[in-house]
Write a protein that holds these residues in place. Structure first.
Motif, short mmCIF file in Angstrom:
data_model
loop_
_atom_site.label_atom_id
_atom_site.label_comp_id
_atom_site.label_asym_id
_atom_site.label_seq_id
_atom_site.Cartn_x
_atom_site.Cartn_y
_atom_site.Cartn_z
N VAL A 8 0.83 -1.20 0.00
CA VAL A 8 0.00 0.00 0.00
C VAL A 8 0.87 1.25 0.00
CG1 VAL A 8 -1.95 -1.13 1.15
CG2 VAL A 8 -0.19 -0.03 2.54
N GLY A 9 0.30 2.33 -0.55
CA GLY A 9 0.97 3.63 -0.54
C GLY A 9 2.10 3.72 -1.54
N HIS A 10 2.64 4.94 -1.67
CA HIS A 10 3.68 5.16 -2.67
C HIS A 10 5.01 4.51 -2.30
CE1 HIS A 10 4.51 8.47 0.15
NE2 HIS A 10 5.72 8.53 -0.36
N GLY A 57 6.15 3.26 14.30
CA GLY A 57 5.33 4.44 14.12
C GLY A 57 5.63 5.31 12.93
N HIS A 58 6.51 4.91 12.01
CA HIS A 58 6.78 5.75 10.85
C HIS A 58 5.54 5.89 9.98
CE1 HIS A 58 11.42 5.06 11.19
NE2 HIS A 58 10.98 6.00 12.00
N PHE A 59 5.40 7.05 9.35
CA PHE A 59 4.14 7.41 8.69
C PHE A 59 3.69 6.39 7.66
CE2 PHE A 59 7.15 8.83 5.54
CZ PHE A 59 6.46 8.74 4.33
N ASP A 60 4.62 5.78 6.96
CA ASP A 60 4.22 4.89 5.87
C ASP A 60 3.67 3.56 6.37
OD1 ASP A 60 7.01 4.57 6.67
OD2 ASP A 60 7.20 3.08 5.09
N HIS A 61 3.62 3.39 7.69
CA HIS A 61 3.05 2.17 8.26
C HIS A 61 1.73 2.42 8.99
CE1 HIS A 61 6.50 -0.68 7.65
NE2 HIS A 61 7.06 0.49 7.39
N HIS A 62 1.29 3.67 9.04
CA HIS A 62 0.06 3.92 9.81
C HIS A 62 -0.87 4.96 9.21
CE1 HIS A 62 1.18 7.84 11.51
NE2 HIS A 62 2.38 7.35 11.74
N MET A 63 -0.68 5.35 7.95
CA MET A 63 -1.52 6.41 7.39
C MET A 63 -3.00 6.01 7.29
SD MET A 63 0.95 8.22 4.56
CE MET A 63 -0.31 9.39 4.12
#
Length: 206
Positions: A8-10, A57-63
């Motif tokens: 998921v995600g870029h 908690g890095h953003f690409d794991h919880h958006m």
């Protein structure tokens, strides 16, 4: 146990839907983005979500965390080391989410007949964890095939090497499902991963 990988995600973070096939209860691990994709998979397969886990908690794991929590009404878990304390402002931690629970080393959380055990593996971030379930390790960005997580975003390489050694010393072999790219096995990484071999003292750093 059925494991579905949803990049998921870029940054193509691996979100995992882990299902107890007997009960069709499932866990969502690292909903990094594309909440509709995650929830559509769960609905299409008649699964019952029980929990959302974050490996860190890095953003690409919880958006998509908030979306998943609001739509499923299940508890979410993260390690306190990656959650901002009141008044704290860090780009390398996630803001506290209402209702988000903290887990720590040794905690065991059941999903149907599955048991997820928390292993603290800091280094990539202060609150990185690995989730062990049956013969599988969900390592987040601690351990990759042939590599490990970066440490220039609030991490610490010495701490990460200690975590890699801890994983290497687990008895037996495990399938390894990392936060990005393809899966591997713990035995393969013990034998071929430069960082893990460095961590265990098999080779000296370059």
């Amino acid at each position: 146990m059925l494991i579905k990988t949803l990049p998921v995600g870029h940054l193509e973070t691996n979100c995992y839907i882990v299902t107890d096939e007997a009960s069709l209860k499932c866990a969502i691990i690292d909903p990094g983005a594309d909440g509709n994709v995650i929830l559509d998979y769960i609905e299409a397969n008649n699964l019952t979500p029980e929990v959302v886990f974050l490996t860190h908690g890095h953003f690409d794991h919880h958006m998509a965390l908030q979306t998943c929590l609001e739509e499923t009404f299940v508890p979410g878990y993260a390690h306190a080391g990656d959650i901002n304390a009141p008044g704290e402002d860090s780009p390398h931690k996630m803001a506290d989410v209402e209702g988000l629970d903290r887990y720590k080393d040794g905690d065991v959380i059941r999903v149907g007949n599955l048991e997820f055990t928390v292993i603290e593996t800091p280094g990539h971030s202060a609150g990185s964890v690995t989730l062990k379930c049956e013969g599988v390790l969900f390592t987040g960005d601690t351990l990759f095939r042939d590599s490990c997580g970066r440490t220039d975003l609030g991490g610490n390489m010495d701490v990460l090497l200690t975590s890699l050694r801890r994983l290497a010393e687990l008895p037996g072999d495990y399938e390894v499902y990392p936060g990005h790219a393809e899966s591997t096995t713990l035995e393969r990484e013990r034998n071929f991963n430069y960082y893990m071999r460095h961590a265990t003292g098999e080779i000296q750093p370059k």
